[in-house]
Scaffold this active site. Sequence first.
Site, PDB file in Angstrom:
ATOM      1  NE  ARG A   1      -1.876  -1.577   3.643  1.00  0.00           N
ATOM      2  CZ  ARG A   1      -2.231  -1.714   4.919  1.00  0.00           C
ATOM      3  NH1 ARG A   1      -3.402  -1.240   5.324  1.00  0.00           N
ATOM      4  NH2 ARG A   1      -1.438  -2.299   5.787  1.00  0.00           N
TER       5      ARG A   1
ATOM      6  CE  LYS B   1       0.913  -2.105   9.728  1.00  0.00           C
ATOM      7  NZ  LYS B   1      -0.339  -2.333  10.524  1.00  0.00           N
TER       8      LYS B   1
ATOM      9  CE1 TYR C   1      -5.156   2.621  10.404  1.00  0.00           C
ATOM     10  CE2 TYR C   1      -3.996   2.175   8.365  1.00  0.00           C
ATOM     11  CZ  TYR C   1      -5.174   2.416   9.052  1.00  0.00           C
ATOM     12  OH  TYR C   1      -6.366   2.456   8.379  1.00  0.00           O
TER      13      TYR C   1
ATOM     14  CG  HIS D   1      -1.572  -0.609  15.276  1.00  0.00           C
ATOM     15  ND1 HIS D   1      -2.879  -0.760  15.714  1.00  0.00           N
ATOM     16  CD2 HIS D   1      -1.648  -0.458  13.928  1.00  0.00           C
ATOM     17  CE1 HIS D   1      -3.697  -0.698  14.680  1.00  0.00           C
ATOM     18  NE2 HIS D   1      -2.989  -0.508  13.594  1.00  0.00           N
TER      19      HIS D   1
ATOM     20  CD  GLU E   1      -3.217   3.229  15.686  1.00  0.00           C
ATOM     21  OE1 GLU E   1      -3.005   3.738  14.573  1.00  0.00           O
ATOM     22  OE2 GLU E   1      -2.326   3.068  16.547  1.00  0.00           O
TER      23      GLU E   1
ATOM     24  CG  ASP F   1      -3.779  -4.381  14.420  1.00  0.00           C
ATOM     25  OD1 ASP F   1      -4.454  -5.014  15.238  1.00  0.00           O
ATOM     26  OD2 ASP F   1      -4.260  -3.512  13.670  1.00  0.00           O
TER      27      ASP F   1
HETATM   28  N1  LIG Z   1      -4.280  -7.500  11.092  1.00  0.00           N
HETATM   29  C1  LIG Z   1      -4.599  -6.506  10.270  1.00  0.00           C
HETATM   30  O1  LIG Z   1      -4.090  -6.386   9.154  1.00  0.00           O
HETATM   31  C2  LIG Z   1      -5.649  -5.506  10.694  1.00  0.00           C
HETATM   32  C3  LIG Z   1      -6.224  -4.621   9.772  1.00  0.00           C
HETATM   33  C4  LIG Z   1      -7.222  -3.737  10.210  1.00  0.00           C
HETATM   34  C5  LIG Z   1      -7.621  -3.745  11.538  1.00  0.00           C
HETATM   35  N2  LIG Z   1      -7.022  -4.616  12.399  1.00  0.00           N
HETATM   36  C6  LIG Z   1      -7.376  -4.717  13.809  1.00  0.00           C
HETATM   37  O2  LIG Z   1      -8.549  -5.482  13.998  1.00  0.00           O
HETATM   38  C7  LIG Z   1      -8.978  -5.250  15.344  1.00  0.00           C
HETATM   39  C8  LIG Z   1     -10.478  -5.052  15.353  1.00  0.00           C
HETATM   40  O3  LIG Z   1     -10.789  -3.808  14.763  1.00  0.00           O
HETATM   41  P1  LIG Z   1     -12.292  -3.342  14.510  1.00  0.00           P
HETATM   42  O4  LIG Z   1     -12.208  -2.074  13.728  1.00  0.00           O
HETATM   43  O5  LIG Z   1     -13.105  -4.455  14.015  1.00  0.00           O
HETATM   44  O6  LIG Z   1     -12.741  -2.957  15.986  1.00  0.00           O
HETATM   45  P2  LIG Z   1     -14.213  -2.570  16.485  1.00  0.00           P
HETATM   46  O7  LIG Z   1     -14.029  -1.608  17.606  1.00  0.00           O
HETATM   47  O8  LIG Z   1     -15.095  -2.175  15.365  1.00  0.00           O
HETATM   48  O9  LIG Z   1     -14.750  -3.970  17.056  1.00  0.00           O
HETATM   49  C9  LIG Z   1     -14.145  -4.584  18.135  1.00  0.00           C
HETATM   50  C10 LIG Z   1     -15.195  -5.392  18.867  1.00  0.00           C
HETATM   51  O10 LIG Z   1     -14.534  -6.126  19.922  1.00  0.00           O
HETATM   52  C11 LIG Z   1     -15.472  -6.223  20.976  1.00  0.00           C
HETATM   53  N3  LIG Z   1     -14.781  -6.590  22.196  1.00  0.00           N
HETATM   54  C12 LIG Z   1     -13.971  -5.840  22.973  1.00  0.00           C
HETATM   55  N4  LIG Z   1     -13.537  -6.555  24.027  1.00  0.00           N
HETATM   56  C13 LIG Z   1     -14.101  -7.786  23.891  1.00  0.00           C
HETATM   57  C14 LIG Z   1     -14.056  -8.989  24.678  1.00  0.00           C
HETATM   58  N5  LIG Z   1     -13.345  -9.029  25.822  1.00  0.00           N
HETATM   59  N6  LIG Z   1     -14.744 -10.075  24.249  1.00  0.00           N
HETATM   60  C15 LIG Z   1     -15.481 -10.020  23.111  1.00  0.00           C
HETATM   61  N7  LIG Z   1     -15.573  -8.912  22.340  1.00  0.00           N
HETATM   62  C16 LIG Z   1     -14.895  -7.820  22.723  1.00  0.00           C
HETATM   63  C17 LIG Z   1     -16.098  -4.836  21.025  1.00  0.00           C
HETATM   64  O11 LIG Z   1     -17.322  -4.840  21.753  1.00  0.00           O
HETATM   65  C18 LIG Z   1     -16.286  -4.555  19.544  1.00  0.00           C
HETATM   66  O12 LIG Z   1     -17.549  -4.919  19.068  1.00  0.00           O
HETATM   67  C19 LIG Z   1      -8.161  -4.044  15.819  1.00  0.00           C
HETATM   68  O13 LIG Z   1      -7.083  -4.482  16.621  1.00  0.00           O
HETATM   69  C20 LIG Z   1      -7.670  -3.447  14.541  1.00  0.00           C
HETATM   70  O14 LIG Z   1      -6.504  -2.646  14.728  1.00  0.00           O
HETATM   71  C21 LIG Z   1      -6.050  -5.483  11.991  1.00  0.00           C
END
Ligand SMILES: NC(=O)c1ccc[n+]([C@@H]2O[C@H](COP(=O)([O-])OP(=O)(O)OC[C@H]3O[C@@H](n4cnc5c(N)ncnc54)[C@H](O)[C@@H]3O)[C@@H](O)[C@H]2O)c1
Length: 370
Positions: free
Chosen positions: A15, A75, A94, A96, A118, A270
């Site tokens: 990206r 990143k 980002y 993190h 983020e 992340d």
């Molecule tokens: N790996 C990657 O390439 C990548 C890419 C984009 C986002 N992400 C990550 O994905 C993760 C999720 O992001 P999102 O935008 O979907 O977040 P979000 O805030 O939209 O959703 C997170 C959900 O987790 C729930 N939650 C929190 N604590 C909890 C628990 N103890 N048990 C059950 N559910 C719980 C919340 O209620 C919420 O609904 C983040 O860490 C984000 O940075 C990773």
Amino acid sequence: MKIGVPRERKTLEKRVAITPDGAQDLVRRGHGVLIETRAGEGAAFSDEEYRSAGAKIVDSLEAVWTQSEMVVKVKEPHELEYQYFRPGLFLFDYLHLASMPEVAKALVDGGVTGIAYELVMDKQGRLPLLEPMSEIAGKLSVLNGSFYLLSQNQGRGVLLSGAVGVPRAQVTIVGAGISGRAACEIAFGMGAHVSIFDINTQKLEHLRAEFGNQITTAFSTPAALGRALETTDLLIGAVLVPGAAAPKVISREMISRMPNGSVFVDISIDQGGCAETSRPTSLDEPTYLENGVVHYGVCNMPAQTARTSTMALTNATLPYIVRLAEKGPIEAMKNDAVIRGALNTHKGKLTNAKVSEAVGIDYSPIDEVL
Ligand SMILES: NC(=O)c1ccc[n+]([C@@H]2O[C@H](COP(=O)([O-])OP(=O)(O)OC[C@H]3O[C@@H](n4cnc5c(N)ncnc54)[C@H](O)[C@@H]3O)[C@@H](O)[C@H]2O)c1
């Protein structure tokens, strides 16, 4: 303002922080845009397209960092980039930092003003700069997961849709936010049976309204989740507590109850990962086996669809880049609570309490350092 865009250095990160259209918008507003040569190549944007948009192409990483007042990236900075850190430099990307103590220390030591995509939270409590990448990572989690379920990829040889006379696969998603919902959409669309867990019943209610009773929504407790994992083919971790390290909602014992050859994609990696068995991997070596379960822990999943992701990211970040550039980042942070809330480091101080707790660097309240 002079805004610089380096080529990303993370493994297979294709990206780029801004599209040529985004660059053109900034130039039209009177800003200078410096793009490192070939920065857009991985997302199929050529230097020529940026040049036509009015941006200046520079030939080295050093030139972008040293000639810009604000660097915009995708990143977290690569260690090659630490040498260009200096007080008065603004970095918007980002970060993190809760799972990256070494990056946090480098930014603090370098006196850089680091603003994290983020952590930009709008007045409705949404995370507009995380949402597009979460949506894409959620969708990809099912595609990547179904690939590793294949027999030749260490998986248990299960097709998500099942077949005539053969039951569909079981996909279990923990976290019903943006990425969890997107994973649900794709898994459901591919014919799997989906169960989605969260501790926020409102989130579950929305999914129930959208997908009806063809999916199972469940309040997340260790007991309920542990039982569900015994019959899960594909587990997707999608939890988030903004700014903080991901809660470890999945224990090693729960993972050991999953069938041999099942797959776990931890999108939350992340932020440190949501299982005791999670660890970060990279796009060139995305998986490892733990308790017979294929684990996938790539922190930059949207890099796999670099062009779509770059366009979605620019759509989201551009209005905020404009706000920072028009007012100047310091004024923007003083007068704009949405941007101020995303400040992580400034003048050699760490300004986010949750990040401070996670990385062990002293916390200084934003109002004291601005
Ligand atoms: N790996 C990657 O390439 C990548 C890419 C984009 C986002 N992400 C990550 O994905 C993760 C999720 O992001 P999102 O935008 O979907 O977040 P979000 O805030 O939209 O959703 C997170 C959900 O987790 C729930 N939650 C929190 N604590 C909890 C628990 N103890 N048990 C059950 N559910 C719980 C919340 O209620 C919420 O609904 C983040 O860490 C984000 O940075 C990773």
